[in-house]
Enzyme design. Sequence first.
Site, PDB file in Angstrom:
ATOM      1  N   HIS A   6      43.220 -10.968  21.742  1.00 44.61           N
ATOM      2  CA  HIS A   6      41.951 -10.626  21.092  1.00 44.61           C
ATOM      3  C   HIS A   6      40.803 -11.518  21.584  1.00 44.61           C
ATOM      4  O   HIS A   6      40.841 -12.729  21.401  1.00 44.61           O
ATOM      5  CB  HIS A   6      42.154 -10.808  19.576  1.00 44.61           C
ATOM      6  CG  HIS A   6      41.021 -10.394  18.732  1.00 44.61           C
ATOM      7  ND1 HIS A   6      40.537 -11.180  17.714  1.00 44.61           N
ATOM      8  CD2 HIS A   6      40.285  -9.258  18.707  1.00 44.61           C
ATOM      9  CE1 HIS A   6      39.567 -10.553  17.094  1.00 44.61           C
ATOM     10  NE2 HIS A   6      39.380  -9.388  17.672  1.00 44.61           N
ATOM     11  N   ARG A   7      39.816 -10.917  22.229  1.00 44.69           N
ATOM     12  CA  ARG A   7      38.676 -11.650  22.831  1.00 44.69           C
ATOM     13  C   ARG A   7      39.205 -12.729  23.785  1.00 44.69           C
ATOM     14  O   ARG A   7      38.667 -13.837  23.841  1.00 44.69           O
ATOM     15  CB  ARG A   7      37.787 -12.290  21.757  1.00 44.69           C
ATOM     16  CG  ARG A   7      37.334 -11.329  20.668  1.00 44.69           C
ATOM     17  CD  ARG A   7      36.455 -11.984  19.624  1.00 44.69           C
ATOM     18  NE  ARG A   7      36.471 -11.238  18.385  1.00 44.69           N
ATOM     19  CZ  ARG A   7      35.960 -11.646  17.228  1.00 44.69           C
ATOM     20  NH1 ARG A   7      35.329 -12.799  17.166  1.00 44.69           N
ATOM     21  NH2 ARG A   7      36.042 -10.895  16.142  1.00 44.69           N
ATOM     22  N   GLU A  33      41.743  -7.826  25.199  1.00 50.68           N
ATOM     23  CA  GLU A  33      40.635  -7.100  24.565  1.00 50.68           C
ATOM     24  C   GLU A  33      39.330  -7.836  24.825  1.00 50.68           C
ATOM     25  O   GLU A  33      39.275  -9.062  24.703  1.00 50.68           O
ATOM     26  CB  GLU A  33      40.884  -6.996  23.052  1.00 50.68           C
ATOM     27  CG  GLU A  33      39.909  -6.082  22.345  1.00 50.68           C
ATOM     28  CD  GLU A  33      38.907  -6.788  21.444  1.00 50.68           C
ATOM     29  OE1 GLU A  33      38.127  -6.082  20.796  1.00 50.68           O
ATOM     30  OE2 GLU A  33      38.869  -8.033  21.416  1.00 50.68           O
ATOM     31  N   ASP A  35      34.846  -7.529  24.240  1.00 48.29           N
ATOM     32  CA  ASP A  35      33.738  -6.858  23.531  1.00 48.29           C
ATOM     33  C   ASP A  35      32.538  -6.788  24.460  1.00 48.29           C
ATOM     34  O   ASP A  35      32.186  -7.794  25.091  1.00 48.29           O
ATOM     35  CB  ASP A  35      33.362  -7.666  22.287  1.00 48.29           C
ATOM     36  CG  ASP A  35      34.532  -7.823  21.341  1.00 48.29           C
ATOM     37  OD1 ASP A  35      34.986  -6.817  20.795  1.00 48.29           O
ATOM     38  OD2 ASP A  35      34.995  -8.975  21.159  1.00 48.29           O
ATOM     39  N   HIS A  47      30.949 -10.973  21.400  1.00 50.08           N
ATOM     40  CA  HIS A  47      31.334 -10.210  20.214  1.00 50.08           C
ATOM     41  C   HIS A  47      30.201  -9.928  19.236  1.00 50.08           C
ATOM     42  O   HIS A  47      30.014  -8.795  18.781  1.00 50.08           O
ATOM     43  CB  HIS A  47      32.460 -10.925  19.455  1.00 50.08           C
ATOM     44  CG  HIS A  47      32.858 -10.215  18.208  1.00 50.08           C
ATOM     45  ND1 HIS A  47      32.262 -10.453  16.983  1.00 50.08           N
ATOM     46  CD2 HIS A  47      33.754  -9.222  17.998  1.00 50.08           C
ATOM     47  CE1 HIS A  47      32.792  -9.661  16.081  1.00 50.08           C
ATOM     48  NE2 HIS A  47      33.693  -8.896  16.663  1.00 50.08           N
ATOM     49  N   GLU A  99      36.016  -2.858  24.282  1.00 50.80           N
ATOM     50  CA  GLU A  99      35.414  -2.371  23.037  1.00 50.80           C
ATOM     51  C   GLU A  99      33.908  -2.228  23.215  1.00 50.80           C
ATOM     52  O   GLU A  99      33.211  -3.204  23.505  1.00 50.80           O
ATOM     53  CB  GLU A  99      35.732  -3.319  21.868  1.00 50.80           C
ATOM     54  CG  GLU A  99      35.194  -2.716  20.572  1.00 50.80           C
ATOM     55  CD  GLU A  99      35.288  -3.632  19.363  1.00 50.80           C
ATOM     56  OE1 GLU A  99      36.126  -4.547  19.331  1.00 50.80           O
ATOM     57  OE2 GLU A  99      34.483  -3.400  18.443  1.00 50.80           O
ATOM     58  N   LYS A 101      30.465  -2.173  21.995  1.00 47.10           N
ATOM     59  CA  LYS A 101      29.867  -2.775  20.803  1.00 47.10           C
ATOM     60  C   LYS A 101      28.487  -2.229  20.465  1.00 47.10           C
ATOM     61  O   LYS A 101      27.950  -2.567  19.412  1.00 47.10           O
ATOM     62  CB  LYS A 101      29.751  -4.288  20.995  1.00 47.10           C
ATOM     63  CG  LYS A 101      31.026  -5.047  20.724  1.00 47.10           C
ATOM     64  CD  LYS A 101      31.300  -5.123  19.221  1.00 47.10           C
ATOM     65  CE  LYS A 101      32.570  -5.863  18.894  1.00 47.10           C
ATOM     66  NZ  LYS A 101      33.042  -5.604  17.533  1.00 47.10           N
ATOM     67  N   ASP A 219      44.873 -13.535  18.167  1.00 46.02           N
ATOM     68  CA  ASP A 219      44.201 -14.676  18.797  1.00 46.02           C
ATOM     69  C   ASP A 219      45.215 -15.609  19.452  1.00 46.02           C
ATOM     70  O   ASP A 219      44.840 -16.514  20.187  1.00 46.02           O
ATOM     71  CB  ASP A 219      43.409 -15.459  17.739  1.00 46.02           C
ATOM     72  CG  ASP A 219      42.347 -14.608  17.051  1.00 46.02           C
ATOM     73  OD1 ASP A 219      41.843 -13.657  17.687  1.00 46.02           O
ATOM     74  OD2 ASP A 219      42.036 -14.889  15.878  1.00 46.02           O
TER      75      ASP A 219
HETATM   76  O1  G3P Z   1      39.520  -4.162  18.774  1.00 48.56           O
HETATM   77  C1  G3P Z   1      40.091  -4.931  17.770  1.00 48.56           C
HETATM   78  C2  G3P Z   1      39.047  -5.837  17.183  1.00 48.56           C
HETATM   79  O2  G3P Z   1      38.478  -6.580  18.220  1.00 48.56           O
HETATM   80  C3  G3P Z   1      37.971  -5.101  16.462  1.00 48.56           C
HETATM   81  O3  G3P Z   1      37.199  -5.928  15.712  1.00 48.56           O
HETATM   82  O4  G3P Z   1      35.249  -7.282  15.196  1.00 48.56           O
HETATM   83  O5  G3P Z   1      37.137  -8.322  16.434  1.00 48.56           O
HETATM   84  O6  G3P Z   1      35.667  -6.681  17.564  1.00 48.56           O
HETATM   85  P1  G3P Z   1      36.278  -7.101  16.271  1.00 48.56           P
HETATM   86 MG    MG Z   2      36.641  -6.443  19.493  1.00 47.50          MG
END
Ligand code: G3P
Ligand code: MG
Length: 229
Positions: A6-7, A33, A35, A47, A99, A101, A219
């Site tokens: 995640h990120r 992932e 953003d 993000h 993703e 945004k 994470d």
């Molecule tokens: O894509 C999963 C998650 O990243 C979505 O929420 O706010 O962390 O971008 P957020």
């Molecule tokens: Mg995200």
Amino acid sequence: MICFAHRGARGHEPENTLRAFTKALDLGAPWIEVDVYPVGGELVVIHDLRLERTTNGTGYVFEQEFSYLRNLDAGMGEKIPTLREVLNLIDGQAGVNIELKWPGTAEPVAKLIDTCCRELGWPVDHFLVSSFIHAELRHFHQLLPAIRIGALTGDLPLNLAAFAEELDADAVHANIEFVNQDFVDDTHRRGMQFYVYTVNYPEDIAWMDRLGVDGVFTDYPERVLSYKL
Ligand code: G3P
Ligand code: MG
């Protein structure tokens, strides 16, 4: 369960930086992932809507000049990367979940993915594009239907996974706070994958496993990768 860093591996390094993506690769994450916002003709990887939490800048991301963003510190001296830089770094070593945004992201992202696939020979299944902005996601899907899409939701929809099926999505990306067995089962009945964010604790990983989810955003990729099914 598929593991999405995640990120990047944001539990270890400043999120959405090349350091975080390098760490995710070092940990062996099969998916990463990122953003993305469109700014001044570039795609930047960050993000928040605002700059304050993750950088030494101020204001809205989308109102800035690209040159201003590039001179900011995104943590430990890292720059805010462009999507192209991130893809070059990953270079096929992991799948990439992009993703979207912000409105206006679908077109440049589609163009960049198309270039990677056509000119560099990257396989289409190397990518998964997702968004909470469903109109943007639909637009992306119209532009590049060969690329899988994931419909993000931050709540529990009344008609469960129907919204994602309407978008012709391949996956539902759901918030762990609103996950339950009906939602998972409904998604599977409709022929889609069910991925959950953000899953960091061993109890949560085990719970997602019991629910039969197909993947999790974390994470701490090493915690998911070492989880014994
Ligand atoms: O894509 C999963 C998650 O990243 C979505 O929420 O706010 O962390 O971008 P957020
Ligand atoms: Mg995200």
